[in-house]
Enzyme design. Sequence first.
Site, PDB file in Angstrom:
ATOM      1  N   ALA A 127       0.828  -1.207   0.000  1.00 57.49           N
ATOM      2  CA  ALA A 127       0.000   0.000   0.000  1.00 57.49           C
ATOM      3  C   ALA A 127       0.865   1.262   0.000  1.00 57.49           C
ATOM      4  O   ALA A 127       1.691   1.456   0.893  1.00 57.49           O
ATOM      5  CB  ALA A 127      -0.924   0.008   1.218  1.00 57.49           C
ATOM      6  N   SER A 183      11.524   0.486  -4.716  1.00 52.13           N
ATOM      7  CA  SER A 183      11.439   0.897  -6.118  1.00 52.13           C
ATOM      8  C   SER A 183      12.802   1.274  -6.692  1.00 52.13           C
ATOM      9  O   SER A 183      13.695   1.744  -5.962  1.00 52.13           O
ATOM     10  CB  SER A 183      10.521   2.116  -6.189  1.00 52.13           C
ATOM     11  OG  SER A 183      10.594   2.725  -7.444  1.00 52.13           O
ATOM     12  N   TYR A 222       8.649  10.666  -4.189  1.00 50.26           N
ATOM     13  CA  TYR A 222       8.210   9.266  -4.176  1.00 50.26           C
ATOM     14  C   TYR A 222       9.392   8.338  -3.879  1.00 50.26           C
ATOM     15  O   TYR A 222       9.342   7.518  -2.957  1.00 50.26           O
ATOM     16  CB  TYR A 222       7.568   8.909  -5.527  1.00 50.26           C
ATOM     17  CG  TYR A 222       7.413   7.416  -5.717  1.00 50.26           C
ATOM     18  CD1 TYR A 222       6.558   6.673  -4.903  1.00 50.26           C
ATOM     19  CD2 TYR A 222       8.132   6.735  -6.709  1.00 50.26           C
ATOM     20  CE1 TYR A 222       6.427   5.303  -5.062  1.00 50.26           C
ATOM     21  CE2 TYR A 222       8.007   5.366  -6.879  1.00 50.26           C
ATOM     22  CZ  TYR A 222       7.151   4.652  -6.049  1.00 50.26           C
ATOM     23  OH  TYR A 222       7.037   3.287  -6.203  1.00 50.26           O
ATOM     24  N   LYS A 235      10.292   5.883  -0.466  1.00 48.79           N
ATOM     25  CA  LYS A 235      10.591   4.442  -0.528  1.00 48.79           C
ATOM     26  C   LYS A 235      11.949   4.163   0.136  1.00 48.79           C
ATOM     27  O   LYS A 235      12.105   3.166   0.843  1.00 48.79           O
ATOM     28  CB  LYS A 235      10.591   3.967  -1.983  1.00 48.79           C
ATOM     29  CG  LYS A 235       9.211   3.948  -2.601  1.00 48.79           C
ATOM     30  CD  LYS A 235       8.396   2.780  -2.060  1.00 48.79           C
ATOM     31  CE  LYS A 235       6.938   2.869  -2.386  1.00 48.79           C
ATOM     32  NZ  LYS A 235       6.146   1.772  -1.826  1.00 48.79           N
ATOM     33  N   PHE A 277      11.742  -2.677 -10.742  1.00 49.03           N
ATOM     34  CA  PHE A 277      11.904  -1.754 -11.858  1.00 49.03           C
ATOM     35  C   PHE A 277      10.487  -1.588 -12.452  1.00 49.03           C
ATOM     36  O   PHE A 277       9.568  -1.360 -11.675  1.00 49.03           O
ATOM     37  CB  PHE A 277      13.032  -2.243 -12.770  1.00 49.03           C
ATOM     38  CG  PHE A 277      14.387  -1.879 -12.162  1.00 49.03           C
ATOM     39  CD1 PHE A 277      14.750  -2.363 -10.890  1.00 49.03           C
ATOM     40  CD2 PHE A 277      15.248  -0.989 -12.778  1.00 49.03           C
ATOM     41  CE1 PHE A 277      15.942  -1.977 -10.277  1.00 49.03           C
ATOM     42  CE2 PHE A 277      16.458  -0.607 -12.181  1.00 49.03           C
ATOM     43  CZ  PHE A 277      16.791  -1.094 -10.931  1.00 49.03           C
ATOM     44  N   HIS A 289       1.970   4.360 -17.037  1.00 50.74           N
ATOM     45  CA  HIS A 289       3.053   3.447 -17.407  1.00 50.74           C
ATOM     46  C   HIS A 289       3.106   3.208 -18.922  1.00 50.74           C
ATOM     47  O   HIS A 289       2.095   3.208 -19.603  1.00 50.74           O
ATOM     48  CB  HIS A 289       2.888   2.106 -16.671  1.00 50.74           C
ATOM     49  CG  HIS A 289       2.947   2.251 -15.170  1.00 50.74           C
ATOM     50  ND1 HIS A 289       1.837   2.152 -14.361  1.00 50.74           N
ATOM     51  CD2 HIS A 289       3.983   2.517 -14.349  1.00 50.74           C
ATOM     52  CE1 HIS A 289       2.192   2.333 -13.090  1.00 50.74           C
ATOM     53  NE2 HIS A 289       3.490   2.564 -13.057  1.00 50.74           N
ATOM     54  N   GLY A 331      14.148  15.018 -15.725  1.00 50.02           N
ATOM     55  CA  GLY A 331      14.249  13.989 -14.689  1.00 50.02           C
ATOM     56  C   GLY A 331      14.195  12.558 -15.192  1.00 50.02           C
ATOM     57  O   GLY A 331      14.412  11.636 -14.423  1.00 50.02           O
TER      58      GLY A 331
HETATM   59  N1  LIG Z   1       3.793  -0.509 -10.594  1.00 50.76           N
HETATM   60  C1  LIG Z   1       5.117  -0.400 -10.644  1.00 50.76           C
HETATM   61  O1  LIG Z   1       5.731  -0.449 -11.723  1.00 50.76           O
HETATM   62  C2  LIG Z   1       5.921  -0.241  -9.368  1.00 50.76           C
HETATM   63  C3  LIG Z   1       7.315  -0.091  -9.466  1.00 50.76           C
HETATM   64  C4  LIG Z   1       8.058   0.037  -8.294  1.00 50.76           C
HETATM   65  C5  LIG Z   1       7.424  -0.007  -7.063  1.00 50.76           C
HETATM   66  N2  LIG Z   1       6.072  -0.135  -6.987  1.00 50.76           N
HETATM   67  C6  LIG Z   1       5.441  -0.172  -5.650  1.00 50.76           C
HETATM   68  O2  LIG Z   1       4.626  -1.334  -5.574  1.00 50.76           O
HETATM   69  C7  LIG Z   1       3.497  -1.089  -4.732  1.00 50.76           C
HETATM   70  C8  LIG Z   1       2.235  -1.505  -5.463  1.00 50.76           C
HETATM   71  O3  LIG Z   1       2.151  -0.807  -6.702  1.00 50.76           O
HETATM   72  P1  LIG Z   1       0.892  -0.999  -7.660  1.00 50.76           P
HETATM   73  O4  LIG Z   1       1.329  -0.624  -9.020  1.00 50.76           O
HETATM   74  O5  LIG Z   1       0.290  -2.317  -7.405  1.00 50.76           O
HETATM   75  O6  LIG Z   1      -0.054   0.153  -7.102  1.00 50.76           O
HETATM   76  P2  LIG Z   1      -1.647   0.183  -6.962  1.00 50.76           P
HETATM   77  O7  LIG Z   1      -2.030   1.606  -6.846  1.00 50.76           O
HETATM   78  O8  LIG Z   1      -2.284  -0.653  -8.022  1.00 50.76           O
HETATM   79  O9  LIG Z   1      -1.898  -0.548  -5.562  1.00 50.76           O
HETATM   80  C9  LIG Z   1      -1.703   0.116  -4.339  1.00 50.76           C
HETATM   81  C10 LIG Z   1      -2.861  -0.286  -3.431  1.00 50.76           C
HETATM   82  O10 LIG Z   1      -2.652   0.274  -2.130  1.00 50.76           O
HETATM   83  C11 LIG Z   1      -3.878   0.789  -1.662  1.00 50.76           C
HETATM   84  N3  LIG Z   1      -3.547   1.858  -0.715  1.00 50.76           N
HETATM   85  C12 LIG Z   1      -2.838   2.997  -0.939  1.00 50.76           C
HETATM   86  N4  LIG Z   1      -2.750   3.719   0.190  1.00 50.76           N
HETATM   87  C13 LIG Z   1      -3.388   3.021   1.154  1.00 50.76           C
HETATM   88  C14 LIG Z   1      -3.632   3.244   2.536  1.00 50.76           C
HETATM   89  N5  LIG Z   1      -3.213   4.363   3.147  1.00 50.76           N
HETATM   90  N6  LIG Z   1      -4.307   2.314   3.234  1.00 50.76           N
HETATM   91  C15 LIG Z   1      -4.762   1.180   2.639  1.00 50.76           C
HETATM   92  N7  LIG Z   1      -4.584   0.928   1.321  1.00 50.76           N
HETATM   93  C16 LIG Z   1      -3.906   1.840   0.596  1.00 50.76           C
HETATM   94  C17 LIG Z   1      -4.618   1.280  -2.890  1.00 50.76           C
HETATM   95  O11 LIG Z   1      -6.013   1.347  -2.705  1.00 50.76           O
HETATM   96  C18 LIG Z   1      -4.213   0.223  -3.933  1.00 50.76           C
HETATM   97  O12 LIG Z   1      -5.128  -0.855  -3.963  1.00 50.76           O
HETATM   98  C19 LIG Z   1       3.560   0.379  -4.346  1.00 50.76           C
HETATM   99  O13 LIG Z   1       4.121   0.451  -3.062  1.00 50.76           O
HETATM  100  C20 LIG Z   1       4.507   0.983  -5.379  1.00 50.76           C
HETATM  101  O14 LIG Z   1       5.199   2.077  -4.853  1.00 50.76           O
HETATM  102  C21 LIG Z   1       5.298  -0.253  -8.115  1.00 50.76           C
END
Ligand SMILES: NC(=O)c1ccc[n+]([C@@H]2O[C@H](COP(=O)([O-])OP(=O)(O)OC[C@H]3O[C@@H](n4cnc5c(N)ncnc54)[C@H](O)[C@@H]3O)[C@@H](O)[C@H]2O)c1
Length: 334
Positions: free
Chosen positions: A77, A120, A144, A148, A172, A192, A287
């Site tokens: 989350a 990340s 961001y 992390k 990544f 993305h 950036g």
């Molecule tokens: N998608 C990518 O390419 C990528 C890359 C690097 C890191 N990440 C990290 O992976 C994780 C998941 O990414 P994702 O793409 O699945 O994102 P996403 O937005 O699909 O999922 C995040 C989930 O967290 C929930 N959430 C956010 N804040 C919350 C809170 N305060 N309380 C409860 N729930 C909460 C949201 O409702 C959502 O369902 C994140 O931490 C993101 O930073 C993602």
Amino acid sequence: MGSVLVTGGAGYIGSHTSKLLLKKGYDVVIYDSLELGHKEVLKYLPGAKFVQGDIGDGQLVADTVKKYDVDSMIHFAAYASVPESVGDPVKYYQNNIVKTLTLLDAINSQGVKHVLFSSSAATFGETQYVPIDEKHPQKPTNPYGQTKLDAEYILHWYDVAFGIKSVALRYFCAAGADPEGELGEDHTPETHMIPLTLFAALGRRPDIKIFGTDYPTHDGTGVRDYIHVTDLGHAHILGLEALKNGAETTAYNLGNGKGYSVREVIETGRKVTGKTIVATESPRRPGDPAELVASSAKIEKELGWKPQFGDIETIMRTAYEWFEKHPKGYASEE
Ligand SMILES: NC(=O)c1ccc[n+]([C@@H]2O[C@H](COP(=O)([O-])OP(=O)(O)OC[C@H]3O[C@@H](n4cnc5c(N)ncnc54)[C@H](O)[C@@H]3O)[C@@H](O)[C@H]2O)c1
């Protein structure tokens, strides 16, 4: 196998990982505010418990841990948009740091000792060399990435003080969709590269923008490392097993170790979809680094992780199949 609290489990990576956890026999407790997640994923996660709540609600977290006898946590989350974080750093510090502290205190109060954390590539900042291994300097260039990195440090100190062992996985570019076609990527707004390219093929967008054609890369466009979301999910399970077997707190970079340029992604999109994709060349965005490619050698060596869906065509095909069936994302299922 144990009971895992999956924060953000109704989101993109969290739902795919939950599916794998269930298949492995774990009890899964999805804890999500649904602010950005989708309750429709629960249909494909039979047996998973669901608690709608905020990670900033320490009492609800503690009650949930107690109720479902949780013994480990995967913490997905977070807010995850780089440009949004530059404009509104407070929002990012609140959710990704302040609420993460509340969450960690709550699980600590209930004796949970194992944590997997979604970190990340954004923690590295400007690329100094590729492939980027775990020794690469971490100097984030946006709030961001900073949140992390700060969370990685917080987890280190929670180990020192409370003996909570953690694995930070620095993803990544997560991409692709459930190879069984049930789960997919549904972000609003979508930022993305792979979804946007496929949206252009499906007519959901007029074109795909190429930001920068004068980078010092083989075709002048930015190079990124795309990792299939199911391969990411497997890495979490390996990390969890390692912690249960006594591993120390550590961090791993996670990518395919092979970069694809923006032009290559668009070309693959044309091949996979058989459709026209209009590409519009635009100036560089401030950036954006020229090249972001991971070395995943450490997790391969220590945990035996290997990508199963590593090639870009498979990544894009699985994503495309889901987008084709879900023109409005999960809302198409209502
Ligand atoms: N998608 C990518 O390419 C990528 C890359 C690097 C890191 N990440 C990290 O992976 C994780 C998941 O990414 P994702 O793409 O699945 O994102 P996403 O937005 O699909 O999922 C995040 C989930 O967290 C929930 N959430 C956010 N804040 C919350 C809170 N305060 N309380 C409860 N729930 C909460 C949201 O409702 C959502 O369902 C994140 O931490 C993101 O930073 C993602």
